[in-house]
Design a protein around this motif. Sequence first.
Motif, PDB file in Angstrom:
ATOM      1  N   ARG A 171       0.831  -1.214   0.000  1.00  0.00           N
ATOM      2  CA  ARG A 171       0.000   0.000   0.000  1.00  0.00           C
ATOM      3  C   ARG A 171       0.862   1.260   0.000  1.00  0.00           C
ATOM      4  O   ARG A 171       0.380   2.339  -0.342  1.00  0.00           O
ATOM      5  CB  ARG A 171      -0.930  -0.018   1.214  1.00  0.00           C
ATOM      6  N   ASP A 172       2.132   1.122   0.370  1.00  0.00           N
ATOM      7  CA  ASP A 172       3.031   2.271   0.363  1.00  0.00           C
ATOM      8  C   ASP A 172       3.792   2.391  -0.956  1.00  0.00           C
ATOM      9  O   ASP A 172       4.636   3.271  -1.114  1.00  0.00           O
ATOM     10  CB  ASP A 172       4.026   2.180   1.522  1.00  0.00           C
ATOM     11  N   THR A 199     -11.575  -6.631   2.151  1.00  0.00           N
ATOM     12  CA  THR A 199     -12.502  -6.941   3.233  1.00  0.00           C
ATOM     13  C   THR A 199     -13.670  -5.968   3.201  1.00  0.00           C
ATOM     14  O   THR A 199     -14.584  -6.061   4.011  1.00  0.00           O
ATOM     15  CB  THR A 199     -11.805  -6.860   4.607  1.00  0.00           C
ATOM     16  N   ASP A 200     -13.638  -5.053   2.248  1.00  0.00           N
ATOM     17  CA  ASP A 200     -14.658  -4.017   2.096  1.00  0.00           C
ATOM     18  C   ASP A 200     -15.949  -4.638   1.565  1.00  0.00           C
ATOM     19  O   ASP A 200     -16.012  -5.106   0.435  1.00  0.00           O
ATOM     20  CB  ASP A 200     -14.137  -2.960   1.121  1.00  0.00           C
ATOM     21  N   GLY A 201     -16.982  -4.670   2.409  1.00  0.00           N
ATOM     22  CA  GLY A 201     -18.262  -5.198   1.959  1.00  0.00           C
ATOM     23  C   GLY A 201     -18.410  -6.696   2.076  1.00  0.00           C
ATOM     24  O   GLY A 201     -19.409  -7.264   1.642  1.00  0.00           O
ATOM     25  N   VAL A 202     -17.418  -7.366   2.652  1.00  0.00           N
ATOM     26  CA  VAL A 202     -17.508  -8.818   2.842  1.00  0.00           C
ATOM     27  C   VAL A 202     -18.448  -9.086   4.007  1.00  0.00           C
ATOM     28  O   VAL A 202     -18.202  -8.652   5.130  1.00  0.00           O
ATOM     29  CB  VAL A 202     -16.129  -9.435   3.117  1.00  0.00           C
ATOM     30  N   HIS A 225      -1.822  -7.554   0.599  1.00  0.00           N
ATOM     31  CA  HIS A 225      -2.311  -6.266   1.076  1.00  0.00           C
ATOM     32  C   HIS A 225      -3.748  -6.088   0.586  1.00  0.00           C
ATOM     33  O   HIS A 225      -4.017  -6.141  -0.614  1.00  0.00           O
ATOM     34  CB  HIS A 225      -1.438  -5.129   0.550  1.00  0.00           C
ATOM     35  N   PHE A 226      -4.665  -5.877   1.514  1.00  0.00           N
ATOM     36  CA  PHE A 226      -6.047  -5.608   1.145  1.00  0.00           C
ATOM     37  C   PHE A 226      -6.188  -4.161   0.684  1.00  0.00           C
ATOM     38  O   PHE A 226      -5.474  -3.278   1.156  1.00  0.00           O
ATOM     39  CB  PHE A 226      -6.981  -5.833   2.345  1.00  0.00           C
ATOM     40  N   ARG A 227      -7.116  -3.924  -0.244  1.00  0.00           N
ATOM     41  CA  ARG A 227      -7.488  -2.571  -0.632  1.00  0.00           C
ATOM     42  C   ARG A 227      -9.007  -2.465  -0.653  1.00  0.00           C
ATOM     43  O   ARG A 227      -9.704  -3.448  -0.891  1.00  0.00           O
ATOM     44  CB  ARG A 227      -6.907  -2.196  -2.008  1.00  0.00           C
ATOM     45  N   SER A 228      -9.510  -1.271  -0.423  1.00  0.00           N
ATOM     46  CA  SER A 228     -10.956  -1.044  -0.455  1.00  0.00           C
ATOM     47  C   SER A 228     -11.443  -1.008  -1.897  1.00  0.00           C
ATOM     48  O   SER A 228     -10.652  -0.881  -2.842  1.00  0.00           O
ATOM     49  CB  SER A 228     -11.300   0.273   0.241  1.00  0.00           C
ATOM     50  N   ARG A 229     -12.743  -1.085  -2.068  1.00  0.00           N
ATOM     51  CA  ARG A 229     -13.319  -0.978  -3.415  1.00  0.00           C
ATOM     52  C   ARG A 229     -12.973   0.370  -4.035  1.00  0.00           C
ATOM     53  O   ARG A 229     -12.678   0.454  -5.226  1.00  0.00           O
ATOM     54  CB  ARG A 229     -14.837  -1.166  -3.342  1.00  0.00           C
ATOM     55  N   ALA A 230     -12.999   1.429  -3.236  1.00  0.00           N
ATOM     56  CA  ALA A 230     -12.671   2.762  -3.753  1.00  0.00           C
ATOM     57  C   ALA A 230     -11.216   2.832  -4.209  1.00  0.00           C
ATOM     58  O   ALA A 230     -10.901   3.436  -5.246  1.00  0.00           O
ATOM     59  CB  ALA A 230     -12.942   3.827  -2.688  1.00  0.00           C
ATOM     60  N   PHE A 271     -18.415 -13.579  -0.399  1.00  0.00           N
ATOM     61  CA  PHE A 271     -17.648 -14.544   0.388  1.00  0.00           C
ATOM     62  C   PHE A 271     -16.229 -14.700  -0.129  1.00  0.00           C
ATOM     63  O   PHE A 271     -15.291 -14.890   0.637  1.00  0.00           O
ATOM     64  CB  PHE A 271     -18.343 -15.907   0.398  1.00  0.00           C
ATOM     65  N   SER A 272     -16.049 -14.619  -1.439  1.00  0.00           N
ATOM     66  CA  SER A 272     -14.707 -14.782  -2.019  1.00  0.00           C
ATOM     67  C   SER A 272     -13.757 -13.681  -1.571  1.00  0.00           C
ATOM     68  O   SER A 272     -12.543 -13.874  -1.539  1.00  0.00           O
ATOM     69  CB  SER A 272     -14.784 -14.791  -3.546  1.00  0.00           C
ATOM     70  N   GLY A 273     -14.306 -12.511  -1.240  1.00  0.00           N
ATOM     71  CA  GLY A 273     -13.449 -11.379  -0.886  1.00  0.00           C
ATOM     72  C   GLY A 273     -12.707 -10.811  -2.078  1.00  0.00           C
ATOM     73  O   GLY A 273     -11.862  -9.942  -1.930  1.00  0.00           O
ATOM     74  N   GLY A 274     -13.044 -11.312  -3.284  1.00  0.00           N
ATOM     75  CA  GLY A 274     -12.359 -10.873  -4.492  1.00  0.00           C
ATOM     76  C   GLY A 274     -13.238  -9.973  -5.346  1.00  0.00           C
ATOM     77  O   GLY A 274     -14.386 -10.310  -5.627  1.00  0.00           O
ATOM     78  N   ILE A 275     -12.691  -8.830  -5.744  1.00  0.00           N
ATOM     79  CA  ILE A 275     -13.391  -7.936  -6.662  1.00  0.00           C
ATOM     80  C   ILE A 275     -12.592  -7.838  -7.955  1.00  0.00           C
ATOM     81  O   ILE A 275     -11.395  -8.141  -7.992  1.00  0.00           O
ATOM     82  CB  ILE A 275     -13.605  -6.522  -6.055  1.00  0.00           C
ATOM     83  N   CYS A 276     -13.263  -7.411  -9.010  1.00  0.00           N
ATOM     84  CA  CYS A 276     -12.604  -7.396 -10.308  1.00  0.00           C
ATOM     85  C   CYS A 276     -13.282  -6.393 -11.232  1.00  0.00           C
ATOM     86  O   CYS A 276     -14.377  -5.899 -10.935  1.00  0.00           O
ATOM     87  CB  CYS A 276     -12.668  -8.790 -10.946  1.00  0.00           C
TER      88      CYS A 276
END
Length: 282
Positions: A171-172, A199-202, A225-230, A271-276
Amino acid sequence: MTQVPDPEAPEGVDLERPNAARIYDWFLGGTANWAIDREFGERAVQTFPMIKTIAKSGRELLGRTVRYMARNGIDQFLDLGSGVPTVGNVHQIATSVNPDARCVYVDYEPVAVAHSQVLLEREGVADRHAVLQGDLRNPGDIWPRALDTGVLDPKRPIGLIMSGVLYFIGRDEPAVEMVRKYLSLAPSGSYFMASHITTDGVTAPDGESREEIHEQYKQSSTPIHFRSRAEFAEFFEGLELVEPGIVWVSQWRPEEGESRNSDRMAADPSFSGGICAVGRKP
């Protein structure tokens, strides 16, 4: 049963710590992994039993997005962070739609590069596709080397793929700037595909196990590293998002190809925690 020893690792392979590309290969049932990767994977499955299913859903997403791009005129691809070859590689999917399609694979992990080269040679297509070892964080190095292979025509649209790789960039680190550099080099009409974990919206009640997985990967050579949808949306600024936009992995155009989602993911795609998403450069 006698344990069969691992083969000698290719030069440059770090066997002191587990590696994401080799762990992912193990999740998918592959053989390009070593004991240290399998031990890590087994611990991950104990922590989060659905992780293998989620890994497979990410691979199926890659197939659907490549198929979509190939059907919409893209016949050359740059797969950044391509990983170890497994079922449904980009060149195989693309050529099933357009036999003239071409692909350059890029990965930092020597095992992934070595196996990719062997696969292309075994299939007799090494003259039409290529593989490079390099760090996708450096588009100033990767882009000219990819063009030097002679596989890609920089004057025609390219399918840029970052499937399951952006979450290995800290993230850095200037991840958004890196993506924008690649897109600035790609011609008009090119497509960009990426997926990420969040983890955003999970809503699935397993936040603790996800955090444990996060902690486990810190012990590997490739922490996540997790990132938000935004934050994920920033990668697609200036692009025309292909419908349905930024969605959970299982929701992206399931009609484009195989999608064997579990009952749990079917009931709750988060549930997958994956966005695309897939975007087109105007």
